[in-house]
Design an enzyme around this catalytic site. Sequence first.
Site, short mmCIF file in Angstrom:
data_model
loop_
_atom_site.label_atom_id
_atom_site.label_comp_id
_atom_site.label_asym_id
_atom_site.label_seq_id
_atom_site.Cartn_x
_atom_site.Cartn_y
_atom_site.Cartn_z
N GLY A 184 0.79 -1.22 0.00
CA GLY A 184 0.00 0.00 0.00
C GLY A 184 0.82 1.27 0.00
O GLY A 184 0.50 2.23 -0.70
N THR A 185 1.90 1.30 0.78
CA THR A 185 2.75 2.48 0.82
C THR A 185 3.36 2.75 -0.56
O THR A 185 3.41 3.89 -1.02
CB THR A 185 3.87 2.32 1.87
OG1 THR A 185 3.27 2.31 3.17
CG2 THR A 185 4.88 3.46 1.79
N ASN A 243 -7.88 4.87 8.51
CA ASN A 243 -7.37 3.66 9.15
C ASN A 243 -7.45 3.69 10.68
O ASN A 243 -7.42 2.64 11.31
CB ASN A 243 -5.92 3.41 8.72
CG ASN A 243 -5.04 4.61 8.93
OD1 ASN A 243 -5.31 5.69 8.37
ND2 ASN A 243 -3.99 4.47 9.71
N GLN A 275 -8.24 0.48 3.37
CA GLN A 275 -9.11 0.01 4.45
C GLN A 275 -10.53 -0.29 3.97
O GLN A 275 -11.34 -0.80 4.74
CB GLN A 275 -9.16 1.04 5.58
CG GLN A 275 -7.85 1.28 6.28
CD GLN A 275 -7.37 0.08 7.09
OE1 GLN A 275 -8.16 -0.78 7.50
NE2 GLN A 275 -6.07 0.01 7.33
N CYS A 282 1.97 2.38 11.40
CA CYS A 282 3.17 3.06 10.92
C CYS A 282 3.67 4.10 11.92
O CYS A 282 4.80 4.57 11.81
CB CYS A 282 2.88 3.75 9.58
SG CYS A 282 2.44 2.60 8.27
N THR A 297 11.75 -7.57 -11.50
CA THR A 297 11.16 -8.87 -11.76
C THR A 297 9.92 -9.07 -10.90
O THR A 297 9.95 -8.85 -9.68
CB THR A 297 12.17 -10.00 -11.46
OG1 THR A 297 13.33 -9.80 -12.28
CG2 THR A 297 11.58 -11.36 -11.75
N SER A 335 -3.88 -2.72 -0.82
CA SER A 335 -2.79 -3.44 -0.16
C SER A 335 -3.21 -4.86 0.18
O SER A 335 -4.30 -5.08 0.71
CB SER A 335 -2.38 -2.72 1.13
OG SER A 335 -1.49 -3.50 1.90
#
Length: 419
Positions: free
Chosen positions: A80-81, A180, A226, A385, A284, A246
Amino acid sequence: MKLFGDLFKKKRIYMDHAATTPLDKDVFSAMENVYKNNYFNPGGLYKEAVLTEKIVSESRRSVAKLLGTTSDHVIFTRGGTESNNMAILGVLVPSPQPSSQREEGAPFPLGRVGDGRIPHVITSEIEHPAVLETLKDLESKKQIELAVISVDEQGIVSVDEIKKALRPETVLVSIMYVNNEIGTIQPIKEITKLVRWYKKNLSPNPSPARRGEQNPYPLVHVDAIQAANYLDINVERLGVDLMSLSGSKIYGPKSSGVLYIRNKDLVSPVFHGGSQEFGLRAGTEDIASIVGFTKALEKTRSISESENTRLLDLQKYFFAELEKGLKGYKVNGFFLPLLEGVPREAGVGVRICNNINISIPNMSSERLVIELDAQGICAASKSACREQDDEESYVIAALRKDRSAHGSIRFTMGRGTTQ
């Protein structure tokens, strides 16, 4: 390791699903099959590589179908980040291609509004750090001008305030779907409707070569991380230009995610190297994570309606028990009593079904988390976080008129949560 063995012999109650979710057993099985049998690089020309590329393509089509789009708009990321950073930096950081080399009729300059003016961005004060810190960094480097919209006492962004903030230089509006920490659901459809109206009626075309064409800016980015388990994520119904997802929040692998991009011509690559992911995300491909994310999204969307109903009932029960046994607490975010006699549907659209966030007088967030942990309950005080920071939550502070932060505790339920 003995310490952890003793710890988890006790019954533990996991109430931190907004931080991360356990890996679904069907997702794990699908990933395990890839690790054993499809470890090849999909960029190769031999048979095994071609078959692995087919797995990636099928996964992309499956995700696209669930989002209501086509596969050429789906970019696989590492979480997600990264998805949020790719959306923001991809739109705002200029393309390395000089404007003099662009052919007439080529797409608008990336992240620019013409005449060398600084791009303007609108966001809210309660966005996830992956959005806020990225934008603040660009602002500190004077690469953008940033308008941060305040929220009301329930944590809702005002569409009218966004309308007031829009201006000819606005390139991006980034508003999260569900917060969140406090679970408030933002009026994304109203915001995208406003931006479409603005582009059609008020946004001047900054490029002399583009007279008569509608300016593609501002774009609307939505952090839907979320929301994916419980709310509508159809990009056409929402009207978004970019959307981040995410895997770690949908019972998928931690290092997996997706960025939906409506118009890839308006986004520059953040990672440089190979031509993977339409040239926007070099490196990759992690086939197992891609397969795991896809399986997780398929499963969570298939049970979304039933889980939403089940968790709304649990949320109502949770608040009812708080009313019985805890005096003087304050609900952070939107609150309806959700007791008997109050229609469950009344709470839909204002607070996500799995979130409870409260403050207790004279109790710090840290103490609340530690004492609950001692009782076998895993909860959080704020975004994972930011959990190691000493400061109280900036999201909770934003709800207070005096801008003061108060100790808070967040419970977020999931598939394993029972009454």
